[in-house]
Motif scaffolding. Sequence first.
Motif, mmCIF file in Angstrom:
data_model
loop_
_atom_site.group_PDB
_atom_site.id
_atom_site.type_symbol
_atom_site.label_atom_id
_atom_site.label_comp_id
_atom_site.label_asym_id
_atom_site.label_seq_id
_atom_site.Cartn_x
_atom_site.Cartn_y
_atom_site.Cartn_z
ATOM 1 N N LEU A 8 0.834 -1.200 0.000
ATOM 2 C CA LEU A 8 0.000 0.000 0.000
ATOM 3 C C LEU A 8 0.865 1.244 0.000
ATOM 4 C CD1 LEU A 8 -2.674 1.544 0.277
ATOM 5 C CD2 LEU A 8 -2.465 1.270 2.765
ATOM 6 N N TYR A 9 1.828 1.325 0.913
ATOM 7 C CA TYR A 9 2.718 2.489 0.957
ATOM 8 C C TYR A 9 3.599 2.557 -0.285
ATOM 9 C CZ TYR A 9 1.718 3.861 5.809
ATOM 10 O OH TYR A 9 1.115 4.317 6.955
ATOM 11 N N ALA A 10 3.994 1.396 -0.801
ATOM 12 C CA ALA A 10 4.828 1.387 -2.009
ATOM 13 C C ALA A 10 4.110 2.081 -3.158
ATOM 14 C CB ALA A 10 5.187 -0.044 -2.388
ATOM 15 N N GLU A 11 2.841 1.736 -3.353
ATOM 16 C CA GLU A 11 2.101 2.264 -4.497
ATOM 17 C C GLU A 11 1.578 3.676 -4.273
ATOM 18 O OE1 GLU A 11 -0.870 -0.717 -5.100
ATOM 19 O OE2 GLU A 11 0.439 -1.939 -6.396
ATOM 20 N N THR A 12 1.374 4.051 -3.015
ATOM 21 C CA THR A 12 0.825 5.386 -2.730
ATOM 22 C C THR A 12 1.941 6.357 -2.348
ATOM 23 O OG1 THR A 12 0.325 4.653 -0.461
ATOM 24 C CG2 THR A 12 -1.449 4.523 -2.102
ATOM 25 N N LYS A 13 2.438 6.256 -1.159
ATOM 26 C CA LYS A 13 3.453 7.188 -0.682
ATOM 27 C C LYS A 13 4.703 7.213 -1.563
ATOM 28 C CE LYS A 13 2.462 7.113 4.323
ATOM 29 N NZ LYS A 13 2.615 8.543 4.636
ATOM 30 N N CYS A 14 5.142 6.029 -2.021
ATOM 31 C CA CYS A 14 6.468 5.914 -2.635
ATOM 32 C C CYS A 14 6.463 5.901 -4.153
ATOM 33 C CB CYS A 14 7.163 4.657 -2.125
ATOM 34 S SG CYS A 14 7.240 4.575 -0.330
ATOM 35 N N MET A 15 5.284 5.871 -4.768
ATOM 36 C CA MET A 15 5.210 5.964 -6.224
ATOM 37 C C MET A 15 4.317 7.135 -6.640
ATOM 38 S SD MET A 15 5.088 1.916 -7.313
ATOM 39 C CE MET A 15 5.120 2.265 -9.078
ATOM 40 N N ALA A 16 3.061 7.079 -6.244
ATOM 41 C CA ALA A 16 2.134 8.153 -6.626
ATOM 42 C C ALA A 16 2.377 9.440 -5.846
ATOM 43 C CB ALA A 16 0.695 7.688 -6.427
ATOM 44 N N GLY A 17 3.010 9.310 -4.673
ATOM 45 C CA GLY A 17 3.224 10.489 -3.836
ATOM 46 C C GLY A 17 1.977 10.901 -3.086
ATOM 47 N N THR A 18 1.014 9.991 -2.967
ATOM 48 C CA THR A 18 -0.223 10.278 -2.244
ATOM 49 C C THR A 18 -0.089 9.860 -0.777
ATOM 50 O OG1 THR A 18 -1.110 8.166 -3.009
ATOM 51 C CG2 THR A 18 -1.646 10.113 -4.311
ATOM 52 N N LEU A 19 -1.158 9.997 -0.030
ATOM 53 C CA LEU A 19 -1.149 9.768 1.422
ATOM 54 C C LEU A 19 -0.052 10.590 2.097
ATOM 55 C CD1 LEU A 19 -1.751 5.891 1.791
ATOM 56 C CD2 LEU A 19 -3.424 7.761 1.800
ATOM 57 N N GLY A 20 0.204 11.749 1.540
ATOM 58 C CA GLY A 20 1.209 12.637 2.110
ATOM 59 C C GLY A 20 2.618 12.406 1.599
ATOM 60 N N GLY A 21 2.796 11.379 0.754
ATOM 61 C CA GLY A 21 4.134 11.086 0.250
ATOM 62 C C GLY A 21 5.020 10.495 1.334
ATOM 63 N N PRO A 22 6.278 10.269 1.051
ATOM 64 C CA PRO A 22 7.181 9.701 2.049
ATOM 65 C C PRO A 22 7.299 10.602 3.278
ATOM 66 C CG PRO A 22 8.153 9.576 -0.138
ATOM 67 C CD PRO A 22 6.941 10.445 -0.266
ATOM 68 N N ASP A 23 7.202 10.000 4.458
ATOM 69 C CA ASP A 23 7.361 10.733 5.713
ATOM 70 C C ASP A 23 8.840 10.694 6.076
ATOM 71 O OD1 ASP A 23 7.447 11.672 8.316
ATOM 72 O OD2 ASP A 23 5.620 10.629 8.939
ATOM 73 N N VAL A 24 9.565 11.706 5.637
ATOM 74 C CA VAL A 24 11.022 11.691 5.761
ATOM 75 C C VAL A 24 11.469 11.632 7.213
ATOM 76 C CG1 VAL A 24 13.141 12.975 5.276
ATOM 77 C CG2 VAL A 24 11.344 12.832 3.542
ATOM 78 N N ASP A 25 10.831 12.393 8.069
ATOM 79 C CA ASP A 25 11.226 12.381 9.480
ATOM 80 C C ASP A 25 11.098 10.983 10.079
ATOM 81 O OD1 ASP A 25 11.808 15.060 9.462
ATOM 82 O OD2 ASP A 25 9.890 15.686 10.320
ATOM 83 N N THR A 26 9.994 10.293 9.762
ATOM 84 C CA THR A 26 9.803 8.936 10.263
ATOM 85 C C THR A 26 10.867 7.997 9.713
ATOM 86 O OG1 THR A 26 7.413 9.201 10.560
ATOM 87 C CG2 THR A 26 8.247 6.958 10.278
ATOM 88 N N LEU A 27 11.182 8.127 8.441
ATOM 89 C CA LEU A 27 12.163 7.240 7.808
ATOM 90 C C LEU A 27 13.569 7.481 8.357
ATOM 91 C CD1 LEU A 27 10.797 7.416 4.161
ATOM 92 C CD2 LEU A 27 10.409 5.627 5.865
ATOM 93 N N VAL A 28 13.887 8.722 8.655
ATOM 94 C CA VAL A 28 15.174 9.022 9.291
ATOM 95 C C VAL A 28 15.227 8.390 10.682
ATOM 96 C CG1 VAL A 28 16.595 10.873 10.269
ATOM 97 C CG2 VAL A 28 15.609 11.112 7.976
ATOM 98 N N GLY A 29 14.120 8.488 11.416
ATOM 99 C CA GLY A 29 14.058 7.858 12.732
ATOM 100 C C GLY A 29 14.228 6.363 12.664
ATOM 101 N N LEU A 30 13.602 5.730 11.660
ATOM 102 C CA LEU A 30 13.744 4.287 11.482
ATOM 103 C C LEU A 30 15.190 3.925 11.128
ATOM 104 C CD1 LEU A 30 10.463 3.511 9.505
ATOM 105 C CD2 LEU A 30 11.036 2.694 11.797
ATOM 106 N N THR A 31 15.852 4.790 10.390
ATOM 107 C CA THR A 31 17.254 4.547 10.036
ATOM 108 C C THR A 31 18.113 4.498 11.292
ATOM 109 O OG1 THR A 31 16.933 5.695 7.920
ATOM 110 C CG2 THR A 31 19.205 5.389 8.676
ATOM 111 N N TYR A 32 17.944 5.480 12.163
ATOM 112 C CA TYR A 32 18.723 5.491 13.406
ATOM 113 C C TYR A 32 18.359 4.311 14.297
ATOM 114 C CZ TYR A 32 20.796 10.069 12.519
ATOM 115 O OH TYR A 32 21.532 11.111 11.995
ATOM 116 N N SER A 33 17.082 3.934 14.303
ATOM 117 C CA SER A 33 16.655 2.791 15.105
ATOM 118 C C SER A 33 17.278 1.496 14.581
ATOM 119 C CB SER A 33 15.128 2.687 15.089
ATOM 120 O OG SER A 33 14.687 1.549 15.787
ATOM 121 N N ASP A 34 17.281 1.330 13.250
ATOM 122 C CA ASP A 34 17.901 0.138 12.664
ATOM 123 C C ASP A 34 19.387 0.063 13.005
ATOM 124 O OD1 ASP A 34 15.574 -0.770 11.567
ATOM 125 O OD2 ASP A 34 16.030 -0.193 9.513
ATOM 126 N N ALA A 35 20.051 1.219 12.993
ATOM 127 C CA ALA A 35 21.477 1.240 13.315
ATOM 128 C C ALA A 35 21.716 0.879 14.782
ATOM 129 C CB ALA A 35 22.052 2.624 13.007
#
Length: 288
Positions: A32-59
Amino acid sequence: MAVQMHVSYSQIISGVAAFAGGPFYCAQGTILYAETKCMAGTLGGPDVDTLVGLTYSDAKFNFIDDPSNLKNDKVFVYAGLSDTVVNPLVVHSLQAYYSYFMDAGRIVTSYNINSEHCLPTLDYGEDCTVLSSPYLGKCQYDGAGAALQTMYGTLQPRTVADPSRLYRFDQKPYIGQKYSSIGEVGFIYVPKACEDGAECTLHISFHGCHMGVTELDDTYPQHAGFNEWAESNNIIVLYPTVEPSEMMPYNPNGCWDWWGYTDKINYGVKKGVQPTFVRSLIKALTGK
């Protein structure tokens, strides 16, 4: 896949070029997010702040390398003005994502070419503004050259690549899991100087959806434009491949896994089947 490998293995991979791609872990394991946020740019598009947080969490949990490794890298980001597959605003969010980890001046963007969803070339492929196979657009723009010069700095001018130096190799010994969508055949371009023993750099180029061996054979590695620069600059280019699969896993378009079809949690980090596979290829070629 390029961004996933860069972020996950930032200790050994320096720099990345992304054509029509979004930020690390953009889809968060959902189609769902792949086709909306990450391709069409809908549902607000990628939530960069959240993705940065997930990056630090993964590390923090050692799923990926320390993102502080990214600070001295160079990044090239490309979005075609007429892309109807991935909204250019999604690609702009990748620029915003990387700006959290490095100075803005280390990120080079190309947003002004009137291209469809493709890797742009000087003179090979479909018309630049047409969405069509082989998804290499004849745009009078050297996308491969722009990417390589961003990552490696000043290079010798491109030359004529020797098609006989593009070798097929068996990927099967490096595949650690049966249900991976990884193809049996990969490609590697070895310049003459490298074959003669010169010290060479390794570059990895990932094809897009519908661009693997099953659909296009060696079209992507032969014509994407990287080999011409590789030959004159002692760069070995590795072209790993994936293939379409209708079930287990479901990957009908032959895409690299950027949304979780192999594993909803680990698909994009070091434990993921495809990142682990590519890491095995790197080790086989470099010894480290």
